[in-house]
Design an enzyme around this catalytic site. Structure first.
Site, PDB file in Angstrom:
ATOM      1  CB  SER A 162      -0.882   0.004   1.258  1.00  0.00           C
ATOM      2  OG  SER A 162      -1.534   1.251   1.426  1.00  0.00           O
ATOM      3  CE1 TYR A 175      -3.966  -2.062   5.076  1.00  0.00           C
ATOM      4  CE2 TYR A 175      -3.173   0.151   4.577  1.00  0.00           C
ATOM      5  CZ  TYR A 175      -3.666  -1.064   4.150  1.00  0.00           C
ATOM      6  OH  TYR A 175      -3.859  -1.288   2.814  1.00  0.00           O
TER       7      TYR A 175
END
Length: 299
Positions: A162, A175
């Site tokens: 990501s 995350y």
């Protein structure tokens, strides 16, 4: 632990010509393959010739994914397992190997967003769970796959990371930290496996209207709350035209799975990348160590 497995029968997919099936004869494993981009990847991998093994925690969704591939004329098998459980993951990979053959391609797609909120208010158990799934689960499956890839002198591993892994993302610290670690694991594994014919990639699929992006689009959380702030920012990005069609991300991943960009092993690639343009600059990329997670001092 493993709950149940599903298998689809094989039939040649008539919708793709021979030159459009670059993965014929190959086996691809996809974690988190029961829904979202993982499920889409499974169907597209089968369409271009791969036998597809899906691993996820939802047996119902896995069965639907296998049925979808089967109806399209592909070959798939699925096993329900928690990839953070080493024994369950090993059993799942072993069963898929028995059904489909040894994996040539592993796509570490399974992931969770983790807790949303300031680090000092985040429950440690929830924070670590995100690390265990996003990083630990990927490592478990990678280790299992590499034992056979290294022995056979070939293979490709694609880690779905990501932008949060290379840039800060407040209120989603678990995350962001897990994705940054996965980017760095990609670099390290690429160096370790290069002599053994294995390529490893990190791919940022962009802001998708599924997964975390989908949750944001459907959320009614108030913007004054941590979740509301995160989801509100994501919705603003979609409104500004920064969202990505999942098919665009799939095309990049399939190109890497086909082997056309193996010289980019160890690199972090974004969905907007033009592989042909990158390969045309490969000498520069290798010389200057570009597309890696590095400290740039400006000196």
């Amino acid at each position: 632990m493993k709950a149940e497995s599903e298998t689809a029968t094989f039939a040649s997919a008539p919708c793709e010509a021979a030159d459009q099936r670059p993965l014929d004869g190959m086996v691809a494993l996809v974690s988190g393959g029961s829904r979202g981009v993982g499920r889409l990847l499974g169907t597209r991998l089968a369409r271009v010739g791969a036998a597809v093994g899906l691993i996820a925690r939802s047996s119902t969704d896995l069965a639907a994914a296998v049925s979808e591939i089967s109806r399209a004329g592909g070959m798939a098998a699925a096993v329900c397992a928690d990839i953070t459980d080493e024994q369950a993951a090993a059993a799942a990979v072993s069963e898929l190997r028995d059904r489909l053959g040894t994996a040539d391609i592993l796509i570490n797609n399974a992931g969770i967003s983790g807790p949303i909120g300031p680090a000092w208010e985040t429950p440690p158990a929830e924070w670590w769970r995100a690390i265990e799934v996003n990083l630990g689960g990927a490592f478990v499956l990678t280790q299992l796959a590499l034992r056979h890839m290294v022995a056979e002198g070939r293979g490709r591993i694609i880690n779905i990371t990501s932008y949060a892994g290379i840039y800060r993302w407040p209120l989603l610290s678990a995350y962001a930290a897990s994705k940054a670690a996965l980017v760095k694991l990609t670099e390290t594994l690429a160096e370790e496996t290069r002599p053994h014919g294995v390529s490893v990639f990190s791919v940022d699929p962009g802001l998708l209207p599924i997964g975390l992006g989908g949750a944001a689009l459907s959320s009614t959380a108030h913007r004054q709350t941590p979740a509301g702030r995160v989801y509100g920012w994501i919705r603003d990005q979609f409104d500004a035209g920064h969202g990505v069609d999942p098919e665009q991300a799939v095309r990049l991943i399939l190109a890497l799975a086909s082997g056309k960009a193996d010289r980019l092993s160890g690199r972090h690639l974004c969905v907007s990348e033009n592989l042909e343009a990158l390969l045309a600059r490969i000498d520069e990329i290798e010389r200057d160590d570009l597309h890696t997670l590095r400290l740039r001092t400006g000196m």
